[in-house]
Enzyme design. Structure first.
Site, mmCIF file in Angstrom:
data_model
loop_
_atom_site.group_PDB
_atom_site.id
_atom_site.type_symbol
_atom_site.label_atom_id
_atom_site.label_comp_id
_atom_site.label_asym_id
_atom_site.label_seq_id
_atom_site.Cartn_x
_atom_site.Cartn_y
_atom_site.Cartn_z
ATOM 1 N N GLY A 25 -38.769 147.601 8.377
ATOM 2 C CA GLY A 25 -39.973 148.264 7.906
ATOM 3 C C GLY A 25 -40.308 149.567 8.600
ATOM 4 N N SER A 26 -39.309 150.266 9.148
ATOM 5 C CA SER A 26 -39.615 151.530 9.814
ATOM 6 C C SER A 26 -40.095 152.582 8.816
ATOM 7 C CB SER A 26 -38.405 152.043 10.599
ATOM 8 O OG SER A 26 -37.323 152.342 9.744
ATOM 9 N N ASN A 27 -39.584 152.538 7.597
ATOM 10 C CA ASN A 27 -40.071 153.473 6.583
ATOM 11 C C ASN A 27 -41.476 153.098 6.119
ATOM 12 O OD1 ASN A 27 -37.912 155.495 6.011
ATOM 13 N ND2 ASN A 27 -36.715 153.639 5.714
ATOM 14 N N MET A 107 -33.856 144.805 -0.490
ATOM 15 C CA MET A 107 -32.466 144.439 -0.757
ATOM 16 C C MET A 107 -32.370 143.435 -1.904
ATOM 17 S SD MET A 107 -31.157 146.435 1.380
ATOM 18 C CE MET A 107 -29.436 145.964 1.281
ATOM 19 N N HIS A 108 -32.826 143.860 -3.055
ATOM 20 C CA HIS A 108 -32.754 143.020 -4.250
ATOM 21 C C HIS A 108 -32.808 143.958 -5.445
ATOM 22 C CE1 HIS A 108 -33.755 139.616 -6.980
ATOM 23 N NE2 HIS A 108 -34.571 140.483 -7.545
ATOM 24 N N LEU A 110 -33.715 145.053 -8.873
ATOM 25 C CA LEU A 110 -34.765 144.627 -9.791
ATOM 26 C C LEU A 110 -34.335 144.832 -11.239
ATOM 27 C CD1 LEU A 110 -37.773 146.141 -7.847
ATOM 28 C CD2 LEU A 110 -37.269 143.704 -8.122
ATOM 29 N N ASN A 124 -37.442 154.499 -5.201
ATOM 30 C CA ASN A 124 -36.484 153.881 -4.288
ATOM 31 C C ASN A 124 -35.985 154.913 -3.288
ATOM 32 O OD1 ASN A 124 -34.664 151.753 -3.352
ATOM 33 N ND2 ASN A 124 -33.031 153.014 -4.212
ATOM 34 N N HIS A 126 -32.914 155.778 -0.835
ATOM 35 C CA HIS A 126 -31.506 155.411 -0.656
ATOM 36 C C HIS A 126 -30.870 156.355 0.353
ATOM 37 C CE1 HIS A 126 -27.668 153.638 -1.473
ATOM 38 N NE2 HIS A 126 -27.143 154.794 -1.808
ATOM 39 N N GLU A 195 -35.120 159.797 6.684
ATOM 40 C CA GLU A 195 -35.786 158.951 5.689
ATOM 41 C C GLU A 195 -37.294 158.958 5.876
ATOM 42 O OE1 GLU A 195 -32.466 155.426 4.889
ATOM 43 O OE2 GLU A 195 -34.027 155.150 6.398
#
Length: 209
Positions: A25-27, A107-108, A110, A124, A126, A195
């Site tokens: 969760g750093s972002n 990490m899923h 959708l 998103n 990336h 990021e």
């Protein structure tokens, strides 16, 4: 499946964000910090994770942000589909009325069962440039490509999510240099630093559109 919430004032005073995470969760922290500093005209209204151990959930609780732990496994164990999971997740996320849904290390993949609930409003992050290294382990793959002489740098992008993995209209990109003596750890640190800046800027741009 459970939610946690602590008192938090003025969430309705700015655009509401739902942030989906699967890890550190750093972002997410970069978004929280920018919001609290007044550098982002938005506040995080919900942090959802498919992994109970995701440290980002603790970051959210510390910031007084409601959290949702929503695992896939109970659906699979009950013979239900990933589409069922996505539809139910969308329902829970929609309850916070977000202006944007931000995938920050989620990490899923959708399905339309989720994406169609928020058309054009799912972003998103990336760790690669458009058209390069879609999917997992993008930073590691970029480093290997650099060592083979195939690329001179890597980068980060934020895009609106489409059905295709790591595709969709690009909102913002930034190039990240690769050094000859980089290890995976040093390159990851440089990419993650990029990021944090780019994601906040991309959210700002998306809200202004």
């Amino acid at each position: 499946m459970r939610t946690q919430s602590k008192g938090r004032a003025n969430v309705s005073a700015a655009a509401r964000l739902a942030v989906l995470i699967s890890g550190n969760g750093s972002n997410l922290q970069a978004i929280i910090d920018a919001s609290e500093a007044g550098d982002l005209p938005a506040q995080v209204a919900l942090v959802a994770s498919n992994r109970r151990e995701a440290f980002g959930l603790q970051r959210a609780v510390r910031a007084g942000i409601p959290t949702l732990y929503f695992p896939l496994r109970p659906y699979l164990d009950a013979g239900r589909t990933r589409r069922d999971y996505d539809a139910d997740l969308a329902e829970r996320v929609a309850a916070c009325d977000p202006a944007l849904v931000v995938l920050a290390g989620w990490m899923h993949v959708l399905s339309p069962a989720f994406l169609d609930r928020f058309p054009g409003h799912v972003l998103n992050l990336h760790p690669a440039l458009p058209g390069q290294f879609a999917g997992t382990h993008a930073i590691e793959r970029a480093l290997h490509a650099y060592r083979r002489g195939e690329i001179a740098h890597t980068g980060v992008m934020v895009h609106r999510v489409a059905a295709e993995v790591d595709a969709g209209p690009v909102i913002a990109t930034v190039e990240v240099p690769i050094a000859a003596d980089d290890t995976l750890e040093t390159l990851e640190a440089r990419v993650h630093a990029a990021e944090h800046i780019l994601l906040v800027e991309a959210i700002r741009q998306a809200l202004a559109e």
